[in-house]
Design a protein around this motif. Sequence first.
Motif, mmCIF file in Angstrom:
data_model
loop_
_atom_site.group_PDB
_atom_site.id
_atom_site.type_symbol
_atom_site.label_atom_id
_atom_site.label_comp_id
_atom_site.label_asym_id
_atom_site.label_seq_id
_atom_site.Cartn_x
_atom_site.Cartn_y
_atom_site.Cartn_z
ATOM 1 N N LYS A 228 0.835 -1.191 0.000
ATOM 2 C CA LYS A 228 0.000 0.000 0.000
ATOM 3 C C LYS A 228 0.873 1.245 0.000
ATOM 4 N N THR A 229 0.542 2.200 -0.882
ATOM 5 C CA THR A 229 1.309 3.438 -0.947
ATOM 6 C C THR A 229 0.726 4.488 -0.001
ATOM 7 N N HIS A 230 1.506 5.503 0.278
ATOM 8 C CA HIS A 230 1.107 6.671 1.084
ATOM 9 C C HIS A 230 0.925 6.369 2.568
ATOM 10 N N THR A 231 1.288 5.170 3.020
ATOM 11 C CA THR A 231 1.091 4.841 4.432
ATOM 12 C C THR A 231 1.990 5.679 5.334
ATOM 13 N N ASP A 232 3.199 6.030 4.866
ATOM 14 C CA ASP A 232 4.105 6.848 5.684
ATOM 15 C C ASP A 232 3.469 8.199 6.012
ATOM 16 N N ILE A 233 2.846 8.803 5.025
ATOM 17 C CA ILE A 233 2.218 10.117 5.237
ATOM 18 C C ILE A 233 1.125 10.011 6.288
ATOM 19 N N ILE A 234 0.270 9.021 6.140
ATOM 20 C CA ILE A 234 -0.865 8.857 7.051
ATOM 21 C C ILE A 234 -0.390 8.626 8.476
ATOM 22 N N LYS A 235 0.714 7.908 8.623
ATOM 23 C CA LYS A 235 1.214 7.588 9.963
ATOM 24 C C LYS A 235 2.161 8.647 10.513
ATOM 25 N N GLY A 236 2.362 9.714 9.763
ATOM 26 C CA GLY A 236 3.166 10.827 10.268
ATOM 27 C C GLY A 236 4.652 10.699 10.046
ATOM 28 N N TYR A 237 5.058 9.786 9.135
ATOM 29 C CA TYR A 237 6.475 9.667 8.798
ATOM 30 C C TYR A 237 6.721 10.473 7.519
ATOM 31 N N TYR A 238 7.323 11.644 7.661
ATOM 32 C CA TYR A 238 7.509 12.526 6.524
ATOM 33 C C TYR A 238 8.898 12.305 5.931
ATOM 34 N N THR A 239 8.902 11.743 4.734
ATOM 35 C CA THR A 239 10.151 11.311 4.100
ATOM 36 C C THR A 239 10.716 12.414 3.201
ATOM 37 N N LEU A 240 11.796 12.092 2.509
ATOM 38 C CA LEU A 240 12.584 13.097 1.798
ATOM 39 C C LEU A 240 11.791 13.958 0.811
ATOM 40 N N PRO A 241 10.913 13.399 -0.026
ATOM 41 C CA PRO A 241 10.179 14.265 -0.962
ATOM 42 C C PRO A 241 9.391 15.365 -0.255
ATOM 43 N N ILE A 242 8.755 15.027 0.865
ATOM 44 C CA ILE A 242 8.000 16.033 1.616
ATOM 45 C C ILE A 242 8.953 17.034 2.271
ATOM 46 N N LYS A 247 10.553 22.815 2.348
ATOM 47 C CA LYS A 247 11.557 23.874 2.336
ATOM 48 C C LYS A 247 11.277 24.912 1.242
ATOM 49 N N GLU A 248 10.686 24.460 0.125
ATOM 50 C CA GLU A 248 10.413 25.354 -1.009
ATOM 51 C C GLU A 248 9.024 25.992 -0.933
ATOM 52 N N ASP A 249 8.158 25.422 -0.109
ATOM 53 C CA ASP A 249 6.765 25.875 -0.018
ATOM 54 C C ASP A 249 6.667 27.057 0.956
ATOM 55 N N LYS A 250 6.942 28.258 0.460
ATOM 56 C CA LYS A 250 6.996 29.447 1.314
ATOM 57 C C LYS A 250 5.627 29.829 1.873
ATOM 58 N N GLU A 251 4.547 29.418 1.198
ATOM 59 C CA GLU A 251 3.200 29.758 1.665
ATOM 60 C C GLU A 251 2.686 28.746 2.701
ATOM 61 N N GLY A 252 3.405 27.661 2.897
ATOM 62 C CA GLY A 252 3.007 26.692 3.915
ATOM 63 C C GLY A 252 1.803 25.843 3.557
ATOM 64 N N LYS A 253 1.568 25.639 2.260
ATOM 65 C CA LYS A 253 0.400 24.855 1.841
ATOM 66 C C LYS A 253 0.507 23.403 2.302
ATOM 67 N N ILE A 254 1.717 22.838 2.201
ATOM 68 C CA ILE A 254 1.915 21.435 2.602
ATOM 69 C C ILE A 254 1.715 21.289 4.110
ATOM 70 N N LYS A 255 2.272 22.219 4.862
ATOM 71 C CA LYS A 255 2.117 22.162 6.329
ATOM 72 C C LYS A 255 0.650 22.272 6.718
ATOM 73 N N ASP A 256 -0.113 23.095 6.012
ATOM 74 C CA ASP A 256 -1.545 23.251 6.312
ATOM 75 C C ASP A 256 -2.277 21.921 6.182
ATOM 76 N N ILE A 257 -1.922 21.156 5.137
ATOM 77 C CA ILE A 257 -2.573 19.856 4.935
ATOM 78 C C ILE A 257 -2.152 18.873 6.015
ATOM 79 N N LEU A 258 -0.832 18.826 6.302
ATOM 80 C CA LEU A 258 -0.320 17.855 7.253
ATOM 81 C C LEU A 258 -0.761 18.149 8.688
ATOM 82 N N GLU A 259 -1.074 19.395 8.983
ATOM 83 C CA GLU A 259 -1.533 19.748 10.324
ATOM 84 C C GLU A 259 -2.989 19.379 10.545
#
Length: 323
Positions: A228-242, A247-259
């Motif tokens: 199964k893919t994407h299990t790391d994200i769901i379980k809170g393990y944020y790997t290298l791509p994220i 670091k490049e997402d200055k508006e914090g869009k990714i952090k908004d989703i993960l929070e």
Amino acid sequence: MKNFWTNYPEIAYELEIVKNIIKDNIKSSEKYFKESIFELVDAGGKMLRPGLLLIASRFGNYDKEKMYNLAAAIELMHSATLIHDDIIDEARFRRGIETIQSKLGKEYAVYTGDFLFCQCFIMLSKFNYSMDNLREISAAISQICKGEIRQYNLRYSLDTGIKNYLKIISGKTAALFAISLYTGAWESQCDEKTSKLLGRIGYHVGMAFQIIDDILDFTGDTLRLGKKTHTDIIKGYYTLPIIYAIKEDKEGKIKDILENNIIEEKEIQELIKLVNQFKGIEKSRKLADKYTEKAFRSIEELPECKAKKILKEITHELLSRNY
């Protein structure tokens, strides 16, 4: 396992012997215990670590019986860590079969993993393996545990950072790849330079292998990958791509989703889009390529022999996965 080693029938044959040695060393009168472990062994995976150990041992004086036992101990160690991983991740399936913790409970799985670790060291006591090598194997287990602890402590952390990520995968994945190649060489009486070189190759291969695995969690699909893919994200393990993308997402869009407390398929798809937009996949590929290049450069330094050719081809197979 057989498909991966198809082009190397001698190694495939030897890995079947290794598998039988594992079974001989984990026999138990406890029915459920025996069945659950045998099922995991038979599911098998690619048996990469024992396979690499057998390849490395061919650079020296190849004592088959001694190497088969060592390869079995290394694979048993790996299986123990997988059982404990499944408990922490509350995983339902491993290698296409129901996990021990899902089928028989977490307590049962803890004892099973502990038993396999004990059997591993009993096996290592059967031959006259060098004390230095036994210390290296113990150190590798320690690294694996520390890597898992570090990863667990950083669950849901949006500031994991590249340095911490590399420390995690160095312990989780690269340590066992490195020790497999190093111990195979050292116990076959290779000189220190060759043994350390093979260990370094294992480290670079392990680092690239894990980064590619983490990329595939964003670019692969469940059917092709067999998990199964994407299990790391769901379980809170944020790997290298994220990590790169944040670091490049200055508006914090990714952090908004993960929070957000609940991440569902819609959020996952948006995350994948953003990780690509902010070059998380692209940068991760570049780092995986760097470790891959280091592995191949080190392989070229090895003495010319059939084992070198096999190691080069296997490394290409492992690190050229479609990602």
